[in-house]
Enzyme design. Structure first.
Site, PDB file in Angstrom:
ATOM      1  N   GLY A 159       9.144   0.844  -2.646  1.00 11.96           N
ATOM      2  CA  GLY A 159      10.480   1.415  -2.572  1.00 11.96           C
ATOM      3  C   GLY A 159      11.439   0.673  -1.670  1.00 11.96           C
ATOM      4  O   GLY A 159      12.612   1.054  -1.566  1.00 11.96           O
ATOM      5  N   HIS A 196       5.640  -0.752 -13.075  1.00  9.80           N
ATOM      6  CA  HIS A 196       4.735  -1.476 -12.192  1.00  9.80           C
ATOM      7  C   HIS A 196       3.606  -2.151 -12.978  1.00  9.80           C
ATOM      8  O   HIS A 196       2.910  -1.485 -13.750  1.00  9.80           O
ATOM      9  CB  HIS A 196       4.134  -0.525 -11.151  1.00  9.80           C
ATOM     10  CG  HIS A 196       5.158   0.084 -10.254  1.00  9.80           C
ATOM     11  ND1 HIS A 196       5.728   1.317 -10.521  1.00  9.80           N
ATOM     12  CD2 HIS A 196       5.725  -0.381  -9.112  1.00  9.80           C
ATOM     13  CE1 HIS A 196       6.605   1.594  -9.561  1.00  9.80           C
ATOM     14  NE2 HIS A 196       6.619   0.585  -8.704  1.00  9.80           N
ATOM     15  N   SER A 209       7.065  -2.485  -4.013  1.00  7.43           N
ATOM     16  CA  SER A 209       5.873  -1.959  -4.673  1.00  7.43           C
ATOM     17  C   SER A 209       5.166  -2.996  -5.542  1.00  7.43           C
ATOM     18  O   SER A 209       3.966  -2.882  -5.790  1.00  7.43           O
ATOM     19  CB  SER A 209       6.237  -0.741  -5.531  1.00  7.43           C
ATOM     20  OG  SER A 209       7.253  -1.075  -6.469  1.00  7.43           O
ATOM     21  N   ASP A 214       4.148   4.125 -16.013  1.00  5.60           N
ATOM     22  CA  ASP A 214       5.568   4.268 -15.700  1.00  5.60           C
ATOM     23  C   ASP A 214       6.411   3.154 -16.302  1.00  5.60           C
ATOM     24  O   ASP A 214       7.640   3.190 -16.251  1.00  5.60           O
ATOM     25  CB  ASP A 214       5.786   4.336 -14.186  1.00  5.60           C
ATOM     26  CG  ASP A 214       5.297   3.087 -13.453  1.00  5.60           C
ATOM     27  OD1 ASP A 214       4.987   2.076 -14.107  1.00  5.60           O
ATOM     28  OD2 ASP A 214       5.209   3.136 -12.204  1.00  5.60           O
ATOM     29  N   ASN A 242      14.619  -3.061  -6.299  1.00  2.91           N
ATOM     30  CA  ASN A 242      15.032  -1.687  -6.010  1.00  2.91           C
ATOM     31  C   ASN A 242      16.528  -1.594  -5.743  1.00  2.91           C
ATOM     32  O   ASN A 242      17.140  -0.546  -5.993  1.00  2.91           O
ATOM     33  CB  ASN A 242      14.245  -1.128  -4.821  1.00  2.91           C
ATOM     34  CG  ASN A 242      12.809  -0.826  -5.188  1.00  2.91           C
ATOM     35  OD1 ASN A 242      12.524  -0.281  -6.255  1.00  2.91           O
ATOM     36  ND2 ASN A 242      11.881  -1.185  -4.327  1.00  2.91           N
TER      37      ASN A 242
END
Length: 217
Positions: free
Chosen positions: A77, A193, A40, A190, A106
């Site tokens: 992801g 990111h 991402s 969040d 991840n």
């Protein structure tokens, strides 16, 4: 020449889409391909299309008059296992001269074993090099709450691989973003990111290591 072409055709039919003796720079006059395989952080998650660092890289190369096509094969992801599974088809389809690997974050967030992350990245490096491509590895880090021991071991995955495999490395892809004084202003809500404002800095982190890997002229 006919014998050589026949030999290449036979290799391709046998599943060897890349013969080590072939140059990965493409036919004369065709653009050099830079393939970005990431998650991402490179897939423009949460920001407008065309505003991520990969798109900015394409714009910089065009502004410099370079005949380079940047292919963004990043998936939000994705893990190193996912990238490893996808890579052979990407190499065969795009025939890149340079492969940028931006994966592993991840894996750590999901608690996957670090040896598996290392093995997957090593396999991707070797597959890319066997295909005739140069490799740039983008290193990552974890937040302080993961503990210094784990963070050190995670960072070492990238530094050790770069040294052992002899590939270019950006030690910390998010340098100046995640660890800077204005970090809160450079992330989306969040707090994972980077936002649109941070994308030029990400490109600037990658550029010094990528530039020597590109063909001159």
């Amino acid at each position: 020449m006919k014998r050589r072409d026949a030999a290449l055709a036979a290799l391709a039919a046998a599943g060897w889409a890349w013969w080590p003796g072939r140059a990965a720079w493409g036919a004369s006059g065709s653009p050099t391909v830079v393939l970005v395989v990431g998650d991402s952080l490179s897939a423009e998650y949460g920001i407008a299309r065309g505003r991520g660092w990969v798109a900015l890289l394409q714009q910089r190369l065009q502004a410099q008059g370079r005949s380079v096509q940047v292919v963004n094969a990043s998936i939000s992801g994705d893990t190193t296992a996912g990238g490893r599974a996808r890579l052979p088809a990407l190499l065969q389809r795009h025939r890149p001269a340079v492969v940028i690997l931006e994966l592993g974050g991840n894996d750590a967030l999901r608690g996957l074993p670090l040896p598996s992350t290392r093995d997957n990245l090593r396999a991707m490096i070797r597959a890319s090099r066997a295909a005739g491509a140069r490799v740039l590895l983008l290193g990552m880090d974890m937040p302080p709450n993961y503990g210094e021991r784990f963070r050190a071991e995670f960072r070492a995955v990238y530094t050790d691989l770069a040294r052992e495999e002899g590939v270019a490395l950006v030690p910390f892809f998010l340098a100046g973003v995640a660890d800077g004084p204005q970090a809160a202003a450079l992330f989306q809500d969040d707090r994972i990111h980077p936002n649109e404002q941070a994308q030029p800095r990400l490109l600037d982190n990658v550029w010094p290591a990528l530039r020597p890997l590109l063909p001159r002229g």
